[in-house]
Motif scaffolding. Structure first.
Motif, short mmCIF file in Angstrom:
data_model
loop_
_atom_site.label_atom_id
_atom_site.label_comp_id
_atom_site.label_asym_id
_atom_site.label_seq_id
_atom_site.Cartn_x
_atom_site.Cartn_y
_atom_site.Cartn_z
N TYR A 1 -9.80 3.03 10.82
CA TYR A 1 -10.31 2.81 8.84
C TYR A 1 -10.13 1.99 9.07
O TYR A 1 -10.44 0.52 9.90
CB TYR A 1 -8.31 2.29 8.46
N PHE B 1 -10.34 6.23 5.13
CA PHE B 1 -9.75 7.11 6.75
C PHE B 1 -11.12 6.93 6.94
O PHE B 1 -12.61 7.23 6.14
CB PHE B 1 -9.37 7.51 6.26
N TYR C 1 -6.01 6.94 14.62
CA TYR C 1 -6.80 6.84 13.22
C TYR C 1 -7.83 5.36 13.35
O TYR C 1 -6.84 4.63 13.47
CB TYR C 1 -6.03 7.06 12.28
N LEU D 1 0.75 -0.98 -0.18
CA LEU D 1 -0.04 0.20 0.19
C LEU D 1 0.95 0.86 -0.30
O LEU D 1 2.09 1.28 0.45
CB LEU D 1 -1.19 0.03 1.11
N LEU E 1 -8.33 -0.06 2.46
CA LEU E 1 -8.06 0.71 3.77
C LEU E 1 -9.17 2.32 3.60
O LEU E 1 -9.02 3.31 3.20
CB LEU E 1 -6.52 0.90 3.62
N PHE F 1 -9.39 -0.84 11.28
CA PHE F 1 -8.28 -0.90 11.73
C PHE F 1 -8.33 0.66 12.64
O PHE F 1 -8.14 1.74 12.18
CB PHE F 1 -7.30 -1.01 11.31
N LYS G 1 -5.89 14.40 6.43
CA LYS G 1 -6.86 12.72 6.28
C LYS G 1 -5.26 12.23 5.86
O LYS G 1 -3.93 12.20 4.68
CB LYS G 1 -7.78 12.82 5.04
N ILE G 2 -4.88 10.82 6.12
CA ILE G 2 -3.47 10.47 5.38
C ILE G 2 -4.51 8.74 5.00
O ILE G 2 -5.18 8.17 5.19
CB ILE G 2 -3.17 9.45 6.02
N ILE G 3 -4.13 9.12 3.29
CA ILE G 3 -5.10 8.63 2.85
C ILE G 3 -4.51 7.87 2.23
O ILE G 3 -3.28 7.26 1.41
CB ILE G 3 -5.97 9.47 1.29
N PHE G 4 -4.90 6.02 1.83
CA PHE G 4 -4.19 5.01 1.07
C PHE G 4 -4.22 4.50 0.13
O PHE G 4 -6.48 4.57 -0.32
CB PHE G 4 -4.50 3.64 2.37
N GLY G 5 -3.99 4.18 -0.97
CA GLY G 5 -3.97 3.31 -2.41
C GLY G 5 -4.70 2.30 -1.84
O GLY G 5 -4.89 1.74 -0.95
N LYS G 6 -5.57 1.68 -3.20
CA LYS G 6 -5.90 0.49 -3.18
C LYS G 6 -4.96 -0.98 -2.61
O LYS G 6 -5.51 -2.02 -3.15
CB LYS G 6 -6.78 0.03 -3.95
N GLN H 1 -11.29 -1.66 6.21
CA GLN H 1 -10.58 -2.08 4.75
C GLN H 1 -12.46 -3.06 4.66
O GLN H 1 -12.54 -4.26 5.32
CB GLN H 1 -9.76 -2.78 5.71
#
Lengths: 110, 114
Positions: B35, B45, B33, A88, B43, B90, A97-102, B37
């Motif tokens: 999350y 937020f 934080y 990831l 994932l 999470f 905001k801490i955003i993740f890729g898929k 999933q």
């Protein structure tokens, strides 16, 4: 809204082969993180890249941050079965905001 | 071991019910934080707290709420549960206020809504 695009979505290769996975954005990253997640566990931080053109190495893993800070790659040399997992990338937006890729789901075949 | 503790690890409940997920951050970390999933959404937020105060809010449904207590542990409350709420939840923590993105994740709570 900035989106993180990761490619490929899935990758299955033989042990010993090399591979590269990618993380791209339409906007400039302030910094970017790579995480690895194994089944049944939470993501684990691998590295942070901050400076355009930056290259960081973690044993057989090489992380590169694009010169324009809009893309990053993760290269694995001589993949091992222990490298199997979900990779990831993540980025902090201006609104905190801490955003993740898929993610890229990597499977290394023995 | 990341140092972040989440309970319960697994939870099975019925639609319409309410559950509470608990998170203890790493010692010294002030930010927590949450999350969600799922296989198709990745994932996502939900929300962030820093030292007891809400700091950032993501795609958190109105049926969900969270808080961070004076001892810095956090709880995520999910109510009027629907089938689609089944997911891994999470918690992550970090020490800094500047949100560098360097998070330490717990092992997650797997919620199944039947």
């Amino acid at each position: 809204t900035q989106l993180l695009e990761q490619s490929p979505q899935f990758l299955s290769i033989q042990e010993g082969e090399n591979l590269t996975v990618y993380c791209n954005s339409s906007s400039v990253f302030s910094s970017l993180q790579w995480y690895r997640q194994e089944p049944g566990e939470g993501p684990v931080l691998l590295v942070t890249v901050v400076t355009g053109g930056e290259v960081k190495k973690l044993k057989r893993l090489t992380f590169q941050f694009g010169d324009a800070r809009k893309d990053s790659s993760l290269h694995i040399t001589a993949a091992q079965t222990g490298d199997t997992g979900l990779y990831l990338c993540a980025e902090t937006h201006r609104d905190d905001k801490i955003i993740f890729g898929k993610g890229t789901r990597l499977h290394i075949l023995p | 071991d990341s140092g972040v503790t989440q309970t319960p690890k697994h939870l099975i409940t019925a639609t319409g019910q309410r559950v509470t997920l608990r998170c203890s951050p790493r010692s010294g970390d002030l930010s927590v934080y949450w999350y969600q999933q799922s296989l198709d959404q990745g994932l996502q937020f939900l929300i962030q707290y820093y030292n007891g105060e809400e700091r950032a809010k993501g795609n958190i449904l109105e049926r969900f709420s969270a808080q961070q207590f004076p001892d810095l542990h956090s709880e995520l409350n999910l109510s009027s549960l629907e089938l689609g709420d089944s997911a891994l939840y999470f918690c992550a923590s970090s020490v800094d206020i500047t949100n560098t993105g360097e998070l330490f994740f717990g092992e997650g709570s797997r919620l199944t809504v039947l």
